[in-house]
Design a protein around this motif. Sequence first.
Motif, PDB file in Angstrom:
ATOM      1  N   HIS A 118       0.697  -1.113  -0.045  1.00 15.67           N
ATOM      2  CA  HIS A 118      -0.045   0.033   0.121  1.00 15.67           C
ATOM      3  C   HIS A 118       0.854   1.204   0.017  1.00 15.67           C
ATOM      4  O   HIS A 118       0.371   2.301  -0.456  1.00 15.67           O
ATOM      5  CB  HIS A 118      -0.942  -0.069   1.109  1.00 15.67           C
ATOM      6  CG  HIS A 118      -2.130  -1.255   0.993  1.00 15.67           C
ATOM      7  ND1 HIS A 118      -3.000  -1.146   0.354  1.00 15.67           N
ATOM      8  CD2 HIS A 118      -1.959  -2.289   1.758  1.00 15.67           C
ATOM      9  CE1 HIS A 118      -3.793  -2.073   0.621  1.00 15.67           C
ATOM     10  NE2 HIS A 118      -3.156  -2.938   1.441  1.00 15.67           N
ATOM     11  N   LYS A 148     -10.194  -5.209 -12.310  1.00 12.13           N
ATOM     12  CA  LYS A 148     -10.347  -4.292 -11.182  1.00 12.13           C
ATOM     13  C   LYS A 148      -9.818  -5.071 -10.117  1.00 12.13           C
ATOM     14  O   LYS A 148     -10.094  -4.718  -8.927  1.00 12.13           O
ATOM     15  CB  LYS A 148     -11.987  -4.090 -11.009  1.00 12.13           C
ATOM     16  CG  LYS A 148     -12.290  -3.133 -12.066  1.00 12.13           C
ATOM     17  CD  LYS A 148     -13.646  -2.415 -11.550  1.00 12.13           C
ATOM     18  CE  LYS A 148     -14.140  -1.541 -12.745  1.00 12.13           C
ATOM     19  NZ  LYS A 148     -15.375  -0.749 -12.398  1.00 12.13           N
ATOM     20  N   GLN A 149      -8.999  -6.202 -10.314  1.00 11.68           N
ATOM     21  CA  GLN A 149      -8.332  -7.097  -9.100  1.00 11.68           C
ATOM     22  C   GLN A 149      -7.478  -5.931  -8.417  1.00 11.68           C
ATOM     23  O   GLN A 149      -6.876  -5.015  -8.838  1.00 11.68           O
ATOM     24  CB  GLN A 149      -7.551  -8.001  -9.617  1.00 11.68           C
ATOM     25  CG  GLN A 149      -6.714  -8.603  -8.588  1.00 11.68           C
ATOM     26  CD  GLN A 149      -5.591  -9.658  -9.549  1.00 11.68           C
ATOM     27  OE1 GLN A 149      -5.631  -9.824 -10.368  1.00 11.68           O
ATOM     28  NE2 GLN A 149      -4.779 -10.416  -8.502  1.00 11.68           N
ATOM     29  N   PHE A 150      -7.648  -5.945  -6.957  1.00 14.20           N
ATOM     30  CA  PHE A 150      -6.791  -5.138  -6.193  1.00 14.20           C
ATOM     31  C   PHE A 150      -5.810  -5.849  -5.716  1.00 14.20           C
ATOM     32  O   PHE A 150      -5.633  -6.804  -4.741  1.00 14.20           O
ATOM     33  CB  PHE A 150      -7.606  -4.549  -4.987  1.00 14.20           C
ATOM     34  CG  PHE A 150      -7.107  -3.740  -4.063  1.00 14.20           C
ATOM     35  CD1 PHE A 150      -6.862  -2.480  -4.749  1.00 14.20           C
ATOM     36  CD2 PHE A 150      -6.544  -3.863  -2.731  1.00 14.20           C
ATOM     37  CE1 PHE A 150      -5.999  -1.318  -3.946  1.00 14.20           C
ATOM     38  CE2 PHE A 150      -5.973  -2.715  -2.057  1.00 14.20           C
ATOM     39  CZ  PHE A 150      -5.753  -1.717  -2.543  1.00 14.20           C
ATOM     40  N   ASP A 151      -4.544  -5.594  -5.975  1.00  9.56           N
ATOM     41  CA  ASP A 151      -3.076  -6.158  -5.778  1.00  9.56           C
ATOM     42  C   ASP A 151      -2.366  -5.066  -5.631  1.00  9.56           C
ATOM     43  O   ASP A 151      -1.713  -4.710  -6.656  1.00  9.56           O
ATOM     44  CB  ASP A 151      -2.796  -7.247  -6.616  1.00  9.56           C
ATOM     45  CG  ASP A 151      -1.529  -7.996  -6.447  1.00  9.56           C
ATOM     46  OD1 ASP A 151      -1.218  -7.631  -5.242  1.00  9.56           O
ATOM     47  OD2 ASP A 151      -1.026  -8.573  -7.066  1.00  9.56           O
ATOM     48  N   PRO A 152      -2.299  -3.927  -4.858  1.00 10.70           N
ATOM     49  CA  PRO A 152      -1.680  -2.835  -4.681  1.00 10.70           C
ATOM     50  C   PRO A 152      -0.237  -2.910  -5.189  1.00 10.70           C
ATOM     51  O   PRO A 152       0.512  -3.624  -4.726  1.00 10.70           O
ATOM     52  CB  PRO A 152      -1.860  -2.095  -3.467  1.00 10.70           C
ATOM     53  CG  PRO A 152      -2.179  -3.201  -2.692  1.00 10.70           C
ATOM     54  CD  PRO A 152      -2.532  -4.251  -3.551  1.00 10.70           C
ATOM     55  N   THR A 209       0.771   4.800  -5.486  1.00 10.76           N
ATOM     56  CA  THR A 209       0.325   3.394  -5.437  1.00 10.76           C
ATOM     57  C   THR A 209      -0.699   3.110  -6.417  1.00 10.76           C
ATOM     58  O   THR A 209      -1.765   4.150  -6.636  1.00 10.76           O
ATOM     59  CB  THR A 209      -0.506   3.369  -4.007  1.00 10.76           C
ATOM     60  OG1 THR A 209       0.778   3.439  -2.910  1.00 10.76           O
ATOM     61  CG2 THR A 209      -0.815   1.601  -3.940  1.00 10.76           C
ATOM     62  N   ALA A 225      -3.600   0.397  -8.482  1.00 14.19           N
ATOM     63  CA  ALA A 225      -4.380  -0.672  -7.759  1.00 14.19           C
ATOM     64  C   ALA A 225      -3.839  -2.135  -8.283  1.00 14.19           C
ATOM     65  O   ALA A 225      -3.774  -3.067  -7.661  1.00 14.19           O
ATOM     66  CB  ALA A 225      -5.771  -0.743  -8.401  1.00 14.19           C
ATOM     67  N   ASN A 226      -3.147  -1.899  -9.351  1.00 13.80           N
ATOM     68  CA  ASN A 226      -2.519  -3.369  -9.792  1.00 13.80           C
ATOM     69  C   ASN A 226      -1.212  -2.986 -10.903  1.00 13.80           C
ATOM     70  O   ASN A 226      -1.162  -2.085 -11.340  1.00 13.80           O
ATOM     71  CB  ASN A 226      -3.409  -4.522 -10.183  1.00 13.80           C
ATOM     72  CG  ASN A 226      -4.093  -3.965 -11.341  1.00 13.80           C
ATOM     73  OD1 ASN A 226      -3.696  -3.460 -12.322  1.00 13.80           O
ATOM     74  ND2 ASN A 226      -5.688  -4.178 -11.222  1.00 13.80           N
ATOM     75  N   VAL A 269      -2.543  -1.349 -14.127  1.00 16.76           N
ATOM     76  CA  VAL A 269      -2.876  -0.033 -14.145  1.00 16.76           C
ATOM     77  C   VAL A 269      -1.614   0.802 -13.933  1.00 16.76           C
ATOM     78  O   VAL A 269      -1.563   1.885 -14.710  1.00 16.76           O
ATOM     79  CB  VAL A 269      -3.645   0.352 -12.841  1.00 16.76           C
ATOM     80  CG1 VAL A 269      -4.000   1.811 -12.365  1.00 16.76           C
ATOM     81  CG2 VAL A 269      -4.986  -0.439 -13.050  1.00 16.76           C
TER      82      VAL A 269
END
Length: 144
Positions: free
Chosen positions: A51, A104-108, A127, A129-130, A133
Amino acid sequence: MPTTARWAATLTLTATAVCGPLGGTALAAPGPGPSALYAPSALVLSVGHGHSAATATAERAVTLNCAPTASGTHPDAPRACAELRETGGDFDALSVRAGAMCTKQFDPVVVTVDGVWQGKRVAYERTFANECVKNSYGMNVFTF
């Protein structure tokens, strides 16, 4: 990687990028040479999962030198430098690549930039989202 180790690695890479070309037995006296026309632009870009830079697991780092010529360990230094010149070194001004499609997978993923851009100190953190992005911003700067 602990924060102390990350800073040590960042400072080592920055020192190598900025001071590496100064090594040798003799240095030329300052004068009107090609290097006197450019303000230094030497950056260390790093990426890790997490994060924030303080909690991220560092994965890789590259150097990017943009003056007087593009060089460093960045996989496409000339294009990355050109993108930064277009934005005046403003990383937030890098636009999203047209047609980029990401889940939209959240893997920061956190990117940090430390160094000097046209003679001015740079410290940047962002940061995403993945990984997809992250890679969609600009064409080359964050793609390493």
